[in-house]
Design a protein around this motif. Structure first.
Motif, mmCIF file in Angstrom:
data_model
loop_
_atom_site.group_PDB
_atom_site.id
_atom_site.type_symbol
_atom_site.label_atom_id
_atom_site.label_comp_id
_atom_site.label_asym_id
_atom_site.label_seq_id
_atom_site.Cartn_x
_atom_site.Cartn_y
_atom_site.Cartn_z
ATOM 1 N N ASP A 54 39.518 24.963 35.872
ATOM 2 C CA ASP A 54 40.581 25.533 35.038
ATOM 3 C C ASP A 54 40.759 24.806 33.707
ATOM 4 O OD1 ASP A 54 41.168 27.532 36.890
ATOM 5 O OD2 ASP A 54 42.459 26.170 38.028
ATOM 6 N N ARG A 85 35.072 23.937 40.693
ATOM 7 C CA ARG A 85 35.266 25.384 40.634
ATOM 8 C C ARG A 85 34.965 25.854 39.209
ATOM 9 N NH1 ARG A 85 37.194 26.914 45.159
ATOM 10 N NH2 ARG A 85 38.367 28.814 44.865
ATOM 11 N N ARG A 141 34.685 29.183 36.479
ATOM 12 C CA ARG A 141 35.023 30.563 36.142
ATOM 13 C C ARG A 141 34.037 30.986 35.063
ATOM 14 N NH1 ARG A 141 40.437 30.296 34.784
ATOM 15 N NH2 ARG A 141 40.874 30.287 36.995
ATOM 16 N N ARG A 188 33.259 38.977 35.738
ATOM 17 C CA ARG A 188 33.928 37.677 35.831
ATOM 18 C C ARG A 188 33.743 37.144 37.240
ATOM 19 N NH1 ARG A 188 36.253 40.791 32.380
ATOM 20 N NH2 ARG A 188 37.095 40.049 30.417
ATOM 21 N N GLU A 218 34.184 33.716 39.928
ATOM 22 C CA GLU A 218 34.772 32.422 40.244
ATOM 23 C C GLU A 218 33.957 31.857 41.399
ATOM 24 O OE1 GLU A 218 38.975 32.303 40.844
ATOM 25 O OE2 GLU A 218 39.320 33.764 39.240
ATOM 26 N N GLU A 240 30.845 32.191 46.030
ATOM 27 C CA GLU A 240 31.810 32.955 45.249
ATOM 28 C C GLU A 240 33.095 33.118 46.059
ATOM 29 O OE1 GLU A 240 32.061 37.026 42.586
ATOM 30 O OE2 GLU A 240 30.322 36.677 43.846
ATOM 31 N N SER A 247 37.304 36.693 43.811
ATOM 32 C CA SER A 247 36.318 37.092 42.815
ATOM 33 C C SER A 247 35.480 38.261 43.327
ATOM 34 C CB SER A 247 35.423 35.912 42.465
ATOM 35 O OG SER A 247 34.397 36.306 41.587
#
Length: 130
Positions: free
Chosen positions: A41, A55, A57, A64, A66, A88, A92
């Motif tokens: 993030d 993680r 993104r 998209r 994640e 994944e 997501s």
């Protein structure tokens, strides 16, 4: 393929290339520089080191993803080996499936072919009347 127990950290652009998210390392670097990849993030730079459990993104076009890093590799291998490097998230997967279904329902946007001579004349008449 280098096993994850030998590596403790890998550059983000190298890992994205090895995990087959991008066709070349240069494309991975360009995506990271363009803000299309976030790690935990937060923003990311190509030389950012990734560790197991991070993680990511990732944005590719309208897609998209994640993912969670499961293993590390600096070498690009076959697709099944690349898929073993990450997992994944359920959210997501659900979001991508919903987007795929939405695109299927909407169908294609715009003409499938160029207008012929008669259709061009009709369009011109319509535009002139407005």
């Amino acid at each position: 393929m280098t096993a994850s127990n030998e590596l403790t950290a890998v550059r983000a652009d190298v890992w994205l290339w090895a995990a087959r998210f991008f066709k070349t390392r240069a494309l991975a670097k360009h995506a990271i520089d363009g803000g299309k990849v976030d790690v935990n993030d937060a923003g990311c730079k190509p030389a950012k080191t990734l560790h197991g459990g991070d993680r990511l993104r990732i944005t590719r076009g309208e897609e998209r993803l994640e993912v969670e890093v499961l293993a590390l590799s600096e070498r690009r291998g076959p697709a099944p080996a690349a898929q073993a490097l990450y997992r994944e998230t359920e959210a997501s997967l659900a979001a991508r499936e919903a987007a795929r279904e939405q695109r299927r329902l909407v169908g294609t946007v715009g003409p499938l072919r160029r207008p012929d001579k008669q259709e061009r004349r009709e369009l011109r008449r319509l535009k002139d009347s407005l």
